[in-house]
Design an enzyme around this catalytic site. Structure first.
Site, mmCIF file in Angstrom:
data_model
loop_
_atom_site.group_PDB
_atom_site.id
_atom_site.type_symbol
_atom_site.label_atom_id
_atom_site.label_comp_id
_atom_site.label_asym_id
_atom_site.label_seq_id
_atom_site.Cartn_x
_atom_site.Cartn_y
_atom_site.Cartn_z
ATOM 1 N N ASP A 87 0.813 -1.213 0.000
ATOM 2 C CA ASP A 87 0.000 0.000 0.000
ATOM 3 C C ASP A 87 0.848 1.264 0.000
ATOM 4 O OD1 ASP A 87 0.767 -0.720 2.677
ATOM 5 O OD2 ASP A 87 -0.630 0.792 3.424
ATOM 6 N N GLU A 152 0.033 -1.039 5.722
ATOM 7 C CA GLU A 152 1.079 -0.549 6.617
ATOM 8 C C GLU A 152 0.883 0.916 6.947
ATOM 9 O OE1 GLU A 152 4.946 1.350 7.685
ATOM 10 O OE2 GLU A 152 3.683 1.735 5.930
ATOM 11 N N GLU A 153 0.362 1.683 5.993
ATOM 12 C CA GLU A 153 0.224 3.120 6.183
ATOM 13 C C GLU A 153 -0.949 3.493 7.092
ATOM 14 O OE1 GLU A 153 2.390 5.154 5.326
ATOM 15 O OE2 GLU A 153 3.444 4.420 3.552
ATOM 16 N N GLU A 176 11.839 -0.676 3.416
ATOM 17 C CA GLU A 176 11.504 0.745 3.487
ATOM 18 C C GLU A 176 12.707 1.514 2.936
ATOM 19 O OE1 GLU A 176 8.748 2.216 4.326
ATOM 20 O OE2 GLU A 176 7.629 0.760 5.525
#
Length: 384
Positions: A87, A152-153, A176
């Site tokens: 995402d 994740e966001e 990341e």
């Protein structure tokens, strides 16, 4: 869709380079990256991107499926689990390929390593579709396990499901942006909550504080409680941030109500529980409800996994950088659940996370794949 391409032992179908969009998309990895960045995938809407990623693994003969929450699962050698998030945050950044800009000396800057370098612009190119794609390509090359997680966001639903649904791998490399020559070892934890206060309505000339004043006073006390000295690095601070406020008369006009949404970042030198207790100690009215916290994490810079990255980065001509980030990522959850070596790595400048000019150097992407491949080959078995 054209016939499958095989590049350096990696096969893909229907990627951008196969369709001849741009000469810079001259490898399977770059083509997959372009495709994934071109597919909008804000949290909760990852399905199309997840299916494109799954097709890549299927084309390479890997077992793959989308699990109950939408994670892309491609099991392999569990000596290393490569994982990043599918995402992105919302926001449209037009997808395009640009030549890297040169500086006054005619160089392309630190993020590029060749005179003909190109940049891929688009939402997620840095956070974290670039790292995600680099890990997918590496997983196919080396046989390492892979998971692309969702949300994740927002609430890390994918990572939370993963730690409940599978046994721990031997090591975790989380994706990341760190820059191709950087390795992230530490993240602060995260605590989010909602403060609610209610008071009787009355004339505004009355001296008694109303719910809005109570909310403001509580948050001022919290900020004062965690105010750092000027010599404390940000990573080692508890930072406080109000992120939402709503207040005023109730619908029936009989009370004043106030709601404040807050976030606190927690360094590894303390615990989420200690920070929560300190914030609650400042309550003199109202209540606060906390969401499920994410603990801080700090990896071992002398561990075997970190050493492998230093060797691989030097092998590509880089000077390794060991990083600590002031934000939070899914690796915090993995570290809390699995007592295993972990680092975070991926191409891209994290200053461009969520930015309107988010873009990634394609030569940096290539370098990160080579670094990841070298690291994984040190751990993954080559036995047939």
């Amino acid at each position: 869709m054209g016939a499958p391409d095989t590049v350096d032992g990696v096969t893909d179908v229907g990627d951008a380079s196969d369709e001849g969009h741009h000469p810079a998309l001259n490898t399977t990895g770059r083509g997959l990256l372009y495709d994934l960045v071109s597919i909008p995938s804000p949290s909760g809407e990852e399905r199309a991107a997840a299916e494109r990623l799954a097709a890549f693994f299927e084309a390479n003969g890997r077992e793959v499926w989308l699990d109950d929450v939408g994670n892309v699962r491609a099991p392999g050698d569990d000596a290393v689990l490569l994982t990043s998030h599918v995402d992105t945050v919302p926001g449209e950044v037009p997808v395009e390929i640009r030549e890297a800009e040169t500086d006054a000396d005619g160089d392309h800057g630190d993020e590029a390593d060749s005179e003909d370098d190109y940049q891929l612009w688009g939402r997620g190119s840095v956070d974290a579709t670039g790292p995600l794609t680099a890990m997918a390509v590496t997983a196919v090359r080396t046989g390492a396990s892979f998971v692309g997680v969702v949300r994740e966001e927002t609430d890390s639903r994918g990572a939370r499901h993963l730690v409940e649904d599978r046994s721990p791998p031997e090591a975790v490399i989380n994706g990341e942006p760190s820059g191709w020559d950087g390795v992230t070892l530490g993240y602060r934890g995260f605590l989010a909550g909602t403060y609610v206060s209610t008071s009787e309505s009355g004339h505004t000339s009355r001296p008694e504080p109303n719910a809005i004043q109570d909310a403001i006073a509580w948050w001022n006390r919290v900020e004062e409680a965690f105010e750092p000295d000027e010599w404390t690095p940000v990573f080692e601070q508890v930072t406080t941030k109000p992120v939402g406020f709503d207040g005023g008369l109730s619908a029936d006009g009989l009370s004043v109500e106030a709601t404040v949404d807050v976030q606190l970042r927690v360094p590894p030198s303390t615990t989420v529980e200690a920070v929560r207790e300190r914030a609650e100690a400042e309550l003199e009215g109202g209540t606060v409800t906390w969401k499920e916290p994410i603990p801080p994490v700090m990896g071992d810079p002398r561990g075997e996994l970190a050493r492998a990255f230093r060797v691989a980065i030097r092998g590509e001509g880089g000077d390794p950088r060991l990083l600590r980030k002031t934000g939070t990522s899914d690796v915090n959850l993995y570290a809390a659940a699995w007592d295993r070596p972990m680092v975070t790595y991926g191409p891209g400048d994290s200053a461009l996370d969520h930015a309107p000019d988010e873009h990634l150097s394609l030569s940096e992407f290539d370098r990160s794949v080579r670094v990841l491949t070298a690291v994984c080959e040190r751990f993954v078995s080559n036995d047939d």
